[in-house]
Write an enzyme that holds these catalytic residues in place. Structure first.
Site, PDB file in Angstrom:
ATOM      1  N   HIS A 296      52.021 -31.909  52.606  1.00  0.00           N
ATOM      2  CA  HIS A 296      51.332 -30.924  51.772  1.00  0.00           C
ATOM      3  C   HIS A 296      51.792 -29.526  52.167  1.00  0.00           C
ATOM      4  CE1 HIS A 296      48.850 -31.105  55.385  1.00  0.00           C
ATOM      5  NE2 HIS A 296      48.186 -30.018  55.011  1.00  0.00           N
TER       6      HIS A 296
ATOM      7  N   HIS B  48      47.434 -34.758  65.066  1.00  0.00           N
ATOM      8  CA  HIS B  48      46.833 -33.620  64.367  1.00  0.00           C
ATOM      9  C   HIS B  48      45.479 -33.265  64.995  1.00  0.00           C
ATOM     10  CE1 HIS B  48      45.376 -31.175  60.904  1.00  0.00           C
ATOM     11  NE2 HIS B  48      46.654 -30.936  60.738  1.00  0.00           N
TER      12      HIS B  48
ATOM     13  N   ASP C 151      47.183 -34.743  56.058  1.00  0.00           N
ATOM     14  CA  ASP C 151      45.796 -34.327  56.231  1.00  0.00           C
ATOM     15  C   ASP C 151      44.936 -34.943  55.137  1.00  0.00           C
ATOM     16  OD1 ASP C 151      46.939 -32.843  58.189  1.00  0.00           O
ATOM     17  OD2 ASP C 151      46.161 -30.909  57.515  1.00  0.00           O
TER      18      ASP C 151
ATOM     19  N   HIS D 248      50.361 -26.724  53.292  1.00  0.00           N
ATOM     20  CA  HIS D 248      49.711 -25.849  54.259  1.00  0.00           C
ATOM     21  C   HIS D 248      50.734 -25.452  55.322  1.00  0.00           C
ATOM     22  CE1 HIS D 248      45.241 -26.954  53.365  1.00  0.00           C
ATOM     23  NE2 HIS D 248      45.626 -25.876  52.715  1.00  0.00           N
TER      24      HIS D 248
ATOM     25  N   HIS E 163      42.431 -33.916  50.328  1.00  0.00           N
ATOM     26  CA  HIS E 163      42.443 -32.746  51.192  1.00  0.00           C
ATOM     27  C   HIS E 163      42.108 -31.526  50.347  1.00  0.00           C
ATOM     28  CE1 HIS E 163      43.248 -30.674  54.858  1.00  0.00           C
ATOM     29  NE2 HIS E 163      44.352 -30.071  54.456  1.00  0.00           N
TER      30      HIS E 163
ATOM     31  N   ASP F 194      50.881 -25.092  58.548  1.00  0.00           N
ATOM     32  CA  ASP F 194      51.132 -25.821  59.793  1.00  0.00           C
ATOM     33  C   ASP F 194      51.949 -27.091  59.583  1.00  0.00           C
ATOM     34  OD1 ASP F 194      48.806 -26.766  58.457  1.00  0.00           O
ATOM     35  OD2 ASP F 194      48.113 -27.785  60.263  1.00  0.00           O
ATOM     36  N   HIS F 195      52.255 -27.386  58.327  1.00  0.00           N
ATOM     37  CA  HIS F 195      53.103 -28.537  58.005  1.00  0.00           C
ATOM     38  C   HIS F 195      54.408 -28.115  57.323  1.00  0.00           C
ATOM     39  CE1 HIS F 195      49.890 -31.668  58.626  1.00  0.00           C
ATOM     40  NE2 HIS F 195      49.165 -30.554  58.586  1.00  0.00           N
TER      41      HIS F 195
END
Length: 311
Positions: free
Chosen positions: A63, A269, A211, A65, A140, A67-68
């Site tokens: 996805h 995670h 997530d 976001h 999510h 942090d990914h």
């Protein structure tokens, strides 16, 4: 097949852990590796690992976001500087191409290899004679996808001693038998492949879930997986918070693994509130109470992907 973690933290990096990135090493099968998510700093983590960026073949983003995702432009650019000339395919949700186009264009990054960006909404993403990759939407705050990598069954082993008894020596006919076809020797003896081949070796299944809160699609993605990688951002005492932030707890991850009849579960995670392996110990105990074959993800540690017993 081996799993190698480059980042296991949720949200932001800490001194102990970097943000999310998971590697599937395919040394025997393809002499390459695939990556799932690419948080900020991933290329720095690679420098501390045995991995070579030029061997990166496919990259799957769960996805969008940060942090990914935030490590992706730098990694794509560095791959060219580090001798990467083979094509690279990047898969992810809609919006991924715009993110990369803007990042690479504004920075005037030169990519000296073919870069394929595949936006998807789930389904069958890739298939060849050795593997197939499927994806499905999770639950999510933004669209987040899980990935299921299926290694196709491989032919069984030839009974060499039996073949010698037929007077057949190593050569092209071995390959024909290995493919499952019968052969006839120069002496006129017909050898049935079924008589000299062992049972096929069942392909392994690896599932990587992005997530997510517990949701219906998690089960089919993880069904009978040899290895399931599932987020476990919080201990179960914070289940209410996990739901509010669209994440999972240790117990929920273990319940998914149990219901899906997975062989092994690796939790990753982790929230920054758990700053050390010692503080993560109770989370592991929670999960193992439900699904005993559970481990904690650790950065720079190899986890072999083993076939289910009897296969």
């Amino acid at each position: 097949m081996e799993i190698y973690f480059l980042g296991t933290n949720a949200g932001i990096p800490t001194v102990q852990r970097n943000v999310t990135s998971v590697v599937l090493r395919l040394l025997e099968e393809r002499r390459s590796f695939w990556m799932f998510d690419c948080g900020e700093g991933t290329q720095h983590q690679i420098l501390r690992s045995p991995l070579r960026l030029g061997k990166l073949e496919k990259l799957f983003i769960t996805h969008l976001h940060g942090d990914h995702l935030f490590g992706l432009p730098g990694l794509i650019s560095s791959r060219g500087y580090q001798g990467g000339t083979a094509p690279l395919s990047v898969y992810g949700p809609p919006g991924l191409k715009a993110f990369l186009d803007i990042s690479l264009s504004v920075s005037q990054s030169r990519i000296p290899y073919k870069l394929e960006v595949v936006e998807h909404n789930g389904g069958l993403l890739f298939e060849d004679e050795h593997f197939k990759v499927e994806s499905a939407l999770l639950e999510h705050r933004i669209d987040s996808y899980g990935y299921r990598v299926t290694e196709k069954d491989r032919p069984g082993s030839l009974n060499i001693e039996l073949l010698k008894g037929y007077g057949l020596r190593p050569g092209p006919l071995y390959g024909v038998l290995k493919s499952g076809m019968d052969v006839t020797t120069e002496q006129g003896i017909t050898i049935a492949a079924a008589d000299v081949l062992s049972e096929p070796k069942r392909g392994r299944i690896v599932t990587v879930l992005g997530d997510t809160r517990p949701c219906d699609n998690s089960i089919p993605l993880a069904r009978e997986a040899d290895l399931l990688i599932h987020e476990a951002t919080f201990a179960h005492e914070l289940a209410k918070m996990a739901r509010e932030y669209h994440h999972s707890t240790t117990v929920q991850a273990a319940e998914i693994a149990k219901e899906a009849k997975a062989r092994q579960l690796i939790l990753t995670h982790f929230s920054s509130r758990y700053s050390s392996l010692e503080e993560l110990g109770p989370l592991l105990e929670e999960a193992r109470a439900i699904f005993p074959d559970t481990q904690l993800a650790e950065e720079f540690r190899l986890f072999p992907v083993e076939r289910k017993k009897g296969n």
